[in-house]
Write a protein that holds these residues in place. Sequence first.
Motif, PDB file in Angstrom:
ATOM      1  N   GLU A 143      -3.586 -15.427   2.917  1.00 47.18           N
ATOM      2  CA  GLU A 143      -2.200 -15.707   3.558  1.00 47.18           C
ATOM      3  C   GLU A 143      -2.324 -16.245   5.295  1.00 47.18           C
ATOM      4  N   ASN A 180      -5.623 -10.425   0.000  1.00 45.68           N
ATOM      5  CA  ASN A 180      -4.053 -11.407  -0.029  1.00 45.68           C
ATOM      6  C   ASN A 180      -3.627 -11.729   1.349  1.00 45.68           C
ATOM      7  N   LEU A 181      -3.790 -10.636   2.066  1.00 45.02           N
ATOM      8  CA  LEU A 181      -3.420 -10.850   3.681  1.00 45.02           C
ATOM      9  C   LEU A 181      -4.288 -12.064   4.101  1.00 45.02           C
ATOM     10  N   ARG A 182      -5.535 -11.773   4.140  1.00 42.80           N
ATOM     11  CA  ARG A 182      -6.466 -12.711   4.711  1.00 42.80           C
ATOM     12  C   ARG A 182      -6.496 -14.088   4.125  1.00 42.80           C
ATOM     13  N   LEU A 186       1.623 -11.863  10.911  1.00 38.71           N
ATOM     14  CA  LEU A 186       0.364 -11.472  10.015  1.00 38.71           C
ATOM     15  C   LEU A 186      -0.795 -11.019  10.647  1.00 38.71           C
ATOM     16  N   ALA A 192      -2.134  -2.273   5.321  1.00 34.97           N
ATOM     17  CA  ALA A 192      -1.627  -3.207   4.482  1.00 34.97           C
ATOM     18  C   ALA A 192      -2.632  -4.447   4.520  1.00 34.97           C
ATOM     19  N   ASP A 193      -3.848  -4.210   4.962  1.00 31.45           N
ATOM     20  CA  ASP A 193      -4.800  -5.389   5.060  1.00 31.45           C
ATOM     21  C   ASP A 193      -5.237  -5.455   3.502  1.00 31.45           C
ATOM     22  N   SER A 194      -5.516  -6.700   3.361  1.00 32.85           N
ATOM     23  CA  SER A 194      -6.273  -6.697   1.846  1.00 32.85           C
ATOM     24  C   SER A 194      -6.720  -8.354   1.930  1.00 32.85           C
ATOM     25  N   THR A 196      -1.173  -7.211  11.335  1.00 33.74           N
ATOM     26  CA  THR A 196      -1.455  -6.344  10.268  1.00 33.74           C
ATOM     27  C   THR A 196      -3.083  -6.084   9.852  1.00 33.74           C
ATOM     28  N   VAL A 197      -3.739  -7.010  10.491  1.00 36.25           N
ATOM     29  CA  VAL A 197      -5.287  -7.059  10.061  1.00 36.25           C
ATOM     30  C   VAL A 197      -5.865  -5.700  10.434  1.00 36.25           C
TER      31      VAL A 197
END
Length: 237
Positions: free
Chosen positions: A39, A35-37, A23, A31-33, A26-27
């Motif tokens: 997660e 939602n990713l942060r 994860l 695909a960074d968003s 991908t920062v």
Amino acid sequence: MAREECKALLDALNKTTACYHHLVLTVGGSADSQNLREELQKTRQKARELAVATGARLTVVLRDRSLVAEERAEFERLWVAFSGCLDLLEADMQRALALGAAFPLHAPRRPLVRTGVAGGSSAVAARALSARSLRHEAEGDFDVVDLPQLEREILQVGEMIDDMEMRVNVPRWTVQARQTAGAELLSSASAGASSAGAMSLEERSGSCDPSKALAATVFSAVVLVAVALALCVAKLS
């Protein structure tokens, strides 16, 4: 029971740490968003909880003076693997902190990378006004709150590593592995080579047909006779 419990905890920690590592990579990308942060935050919290539980269980076992030598060696191997997981987790958390600071989610300045959003103005506006985007905007800047918390958690993980070394003194260079380094790779390579050799031997043995061998022998004899006759004719002339 203690060994199986420690192995299960360590396996869960290993998987969670690996998930967090992927994860973090991908920062700052397309695909960074938020939602990713989010997660990332959940995954690292789960990893820290597993690390605390695993460390506490292993500490109790390794401080037991009645532990036999064979069992102690096994738990020391688990301890070294656990220490490696913590080191990787701390390094990935530091990487996430650096990337999160370099690529803020909601910044007035232009982002450093393209996020991959494309299309007409109406399509972009429709995606931007989704229910989830509105909820994220209402919650405020997630990374502004999360990055200081991540920095504090990095310090906590570092303190956990130092505390581990103080409670249980297991130098990594004194722990003997069950197999030599790269043994799995060597075994797979040797297996592949042996199978390739067997296939090559089968191919060579399979191509050895008696009729073809006889034909080759006759052809060689004819060639030799022709060469001898040519030499004789050359000498007589």
